[in-house]
Motif scaffolding. Structure first.
Motif, PDB file in Angstrom:
ATOM      1  N   LEU A  15       0.823  -1.211   0.000  1.00 25.03           N
ATOM      2  CA  LEU A  15       0.000   0.000   0.000  1.00 25.03           C
ATOM      3  C   LEU A  15       0.858   1.262   0.000  1.00 25.03           C
ATOM      4  CD1 LEU A  15      -2.710  -1.298   2.440  1.00 25.03           C
ATOM      5  CD2 LEU A  15      -3.093  -0.657   0.036  1.00 25.03           C
ATOM      6  N   ARG A  16       1.979   1.223   0.681  1.00 21.98           N
ATOM      7  CA  ARG A  16       2.899   2.364   0.632  1.00 21.98           C
ATOM      8  C   ARG A  16       3.421   2.567  -0.792  1.00 21.98           C
ATOM      9  NH1 ARG A  16       6.644   1.451   5.960  1.00 21.98           N
ATOM     10  NH2 ARG A  16       5.198   2.270   7.507  1.00 21.98           N
ATOM     11  N   SER A  17       3.657   1.480  -1.506  1.00 20.02           N
ATOM     12  CA  SER A  17       4.103   1.586  -2.898  1.00 20.02           C
ATOM     13  C   SER A  17       3.044   2.262  -3.762  1.00 20.02           C
ATOM     14  CB  SER A  17       4.427   0.205  -3.471  1.00 20.02           C
ATOM     15  OG  SER A  17       5.535  -0.350  -2.830  1.00 20.02           O
ATOM     16  N   VAL A  18       1.797   1.907  -3.537  1.00 26.87           N
ATOM     17  CA  VAL A  18       0.701   2.548  -4.266  1.00 26.87           C
ATOM     18  C   VAL A  18       0.690   4.039  -3.958  1.00 26.87           C
ATOM     19  CG1 VAL A  18      -1.816   2.726  -4.474  1.00 26.87           C
ATOM     20  CG2 VAL A  18      -0.729   0.471  -4.381  1.00 26.87           C
ATOM     21  N   LEU A  19       0.857   4.377  -2.682  1.00 21.55           N
ATOM     22  CA  LEU A  19       0.816   5.780  -2.273  1.00 21.55           C
ATOM     23  C   LEU A  19       2.046   6.558  -2.739  1.00 21.55           C
ATOM     24  CD1 LEU A  19      -0.785   5.285   1.213  1.00 21.55           C
ATOM     25  CD2 LEU A  19      -1.833   6.362  -0.783  1.00 21.55           C
ATOM     26  N   ALA A  27      -8.603   4.663  -1.675  1.00 20.92           N
ATOM     27  CA  ALA A  27      -8.744   3.267  -1.251  1.00 20.92           C
ATOM     28  C   ALA A  27      -7.477   2.763  -0.577  1.00 20.92           C
ATOM     29  CB  ALA A  27      -9.119   2.385  -2.436  1.00 20.92           C
ATOM     30  N   ALA A  28      -6.322   3.137  -1.121  1.00 22.76           N
ATOM     31  CA  ALA A  28      -5.055   2.709  -0.526  1.00 22.76           C
ATOM     32  C   ALA A  28      -4.887   3.323   0.862  1.00 22.76           C
ATOM     33  CB  ALA A  28      -3.886   3.083  -1.426  1.00 22.76           C
ATOM     34  N   LEU A  29      -5.277   4.585   1.013  1.00 18.81           N
ATOM     35  CA  LEU A  29      -5.201   5.221   2.333  1.00 18.81           C
ATOM     36  C   LEU A  29      -6.097   4.511   3.344  1.00 18.81           C
ATOM     37  CD1 LEU A  29      -5.189   8.954   1.223  1.00 18.81           C
ATOM     38  CD2 LEU A  29      -3.346   7.785   2.450  1.00 18.81           C
ATOM     39  N   GLU A  30      -7.312   4.198   2.919  1.00 17.01           N
ATOM     40  CA  GLU A  30      -8.237   3.515   3.830  1.00 17.01           C
ATOM     41  C   GLU A  30      -7.708   2.137   4.225  1.00 17.01           C
ATOM     42  OE1 GLU A  30     -12.512   3.815   3.024  1.00 17.01           O
ATOM     43  OE2 GLU A  30     -11.993   5.309   1.497  1.00 17.01           O
ATOM     44  N   LYS A  31      -7.213   1.383   3.258  1.00 23.00           N
ATOM     45  CA  LYS A  31      -6.688   0.041   3.549  1.00 23.00           C
ATOM     46  C   LYS A  31      -5.413   0.102   4.375  1.00 23.00           C
ATOM     47  CE  LYS A  31      -9.541  -2.901   1.845  1.00 23.00           C
ATOM     48  NZ  LYS A  31     -10.198  -3.872   2.724  1.00 23.00           N
ATOM     49  N   LEU A  32      -4.553   1.088   4.100  1.00 24.25           N
ATOM     50  CA  LEU A  32      -3.336   1.226   4.880  1.00 24.25           C
ATOM     51  C   LEU A  32      -3.680   1.539   6.334  1.00 24.25           C
ATOM     52  CD1 LEU A  32      -0.279   1.222   5.045  1.00 24.25           C
ATOM     53  CD2 LEU A  32      -0.308   3.621   4.306  1.00 24.25           C
ATOM     54  N   GLU A  54      -9.685  13.486   4.302  1.00 27.45           N
ATOM     55  CA  GLU A  54      -9.567  14.691   3.468  1.00 27.45           C
ATOM     56  C   GLU A  54     -10.024  14.398   2.042  1.00 27.45           C
ATOM     57  OE1 GLU A  54      -5.552  16.106   3.665  1.00 27.45           O
ATOM     58  OE2 GLU A  54      -5.651  16.416   5.834  1.00 27.45           O
ATOM     59  N   GLN A  55      -9.623  13.249   1.517  1.00 30.26           N
ATOM     60  CA  GLN A  55     -10.027  12.867   0.164  1.00 30.26           C
ATOM     61  C   GLN A  55     -11.535  12.632   0.093  1.00 30.26           C
ATOM     62  OE1 GLN A  55      -7.890  13.076  -2.341  1.00 30.26           O
ATOM     63  NE2 GLN A  55      -6.451  13.713  -0.771  1.00 30.26           N
ATOM     64  N   ILE A  56     -12.057  11.983   1.099  1.00 28.45           N
ATOM     65  CA  ILE A  56     -13.487  11.696   1.131  1.00 28.45           C
ATOM     66  C   ILE A  56     -14.287  12.995   1.232  1.00 28.45           C
ATOM     67  CG2 ILE A  56     -15.318  10.628   2.495  1.00 28.45           C
ATOM     68  CD1 ILE A  56     -13.227   8.442   3.234  1.00 28.45           C
ATOM     69  N   GLN A  57     -13.821  13.903   2.063  1.00 27.97           N
ATOM     70  CA  GLN A  57     -14.513  15.176   2.233  1.00 27.97           C
ATOM     71  C   GLN A  57     -14.538  15.948   0.909  1.00 27.97           C
ATOM     72  OE1 GLN A  57     -12.855  17.653   5.298  1.00 27.97           O
ATOM     73  NE2 GLN A  57     -14.829  18.632   5.661  1.00 27.97           N
ATOM     74  N   ARG A  58     -13.432  15.938   0.194  1.00 26.16           N
ATOM     75  CA  ARG A  58     -13.371  16.620  -1.114  1.00 26.16           C
ATOM     76  C   ARG A  58     -14.355  16.027  -2.111  1.00 26.16           C
ATOM     77  NH1 ARG A  58      -7.182  16.435  -0.884  1.00 26.16           N
ATOM     78  NH2 ARG A  58      -6.750  18.279   0.345  1.00 26.16           N
ATOM     79  N   GLN A  63     -21.510   9.742   3.706  1.00 32.09           N
ATOM     80  CA  GLN A  63     -21.665   8.428   4.340  1.00 32.09           C
ATOM     81  C   GLN A  63     -20.299   7.783   4.591  1.00 32.09           C
ATOM     82  OE1 GLN A  63     -24.015   5.646   2.114  1.00 32.09           O
ATOM     83  NE2 GLN A  63     -24.253   4.264   3.849  1.00 32.09           N
ATOM     84  N   ALA A  64     -19.415   7.818   3.610  1.00 36.27           N
ATOM     85  CA  ALA A  64     -18.074   7.251   3.782  1.00 36.27           C
ATOM     86  C   ALA A  64     -17.298   8.017   4.843  1.00 36.27           C
ATOM     87  CB  ALA A  64     -17.315   7.259   2.460  1.00 36.27           C
ATOM     88  N   LEU A  65     -17.489   9.324   4.892  1.00 39.41           N
ATOM     89  CA  LEU A  65     -16.811  10.136   5.896  1.00 39.41           C
ATOM     90  C   LEU A  65     -17.286   9.767   7.302  1.00 39.41           C
ATOM     91  CD1 LEU A  65     -14.760  12.367   6.370  1.00 39.41           C
ATOM     92  CD2 LEU A  65     -16.623  14.030   6.127  1.00 39.41           C
TER      93      LEU A  65
END
Length: 78
Positions: A15-19, A27-32, A54-58, A63-65
């Protein structure tokens, strides 16, 4: 897949590689954050989930937030 089999270290590395490629990959942030939480790394989980929030708020996904806010509050009530 790594998380499903309890391979948190590999999941975190992947997941760090994805980021590294896309620092705002929601999705990577949430899973990490999930991997960190499962690994007992509470501070890292909260920090990562805050970045995801922050990404979700944007995106305007209230609901996800709310779901993510509950996850964060479980680890850090502040």
């Amino acid at each position: 897949v790594y998380l499903r089999y309890g391979k948190r270290a590999q999941a975190i590395q992947s997941l760090r590689s994805v980021l590294d490629q896309d620092p705002n990959h929601r999705a990577a942030l949430e899973k990490l954050g999930e991997a960190y939480a499962d690994d007992g790394q509470t501070a890292e989980a909260v920090a990562t989930w805050l970045r995801a929030a922050e990404q979700i708020q944007r995106s305007g996904d209230a609901q996800a937030l709310a779901v993510l806010r509950d996850r964060i509050a479980t680890l850090d009530p502040k």
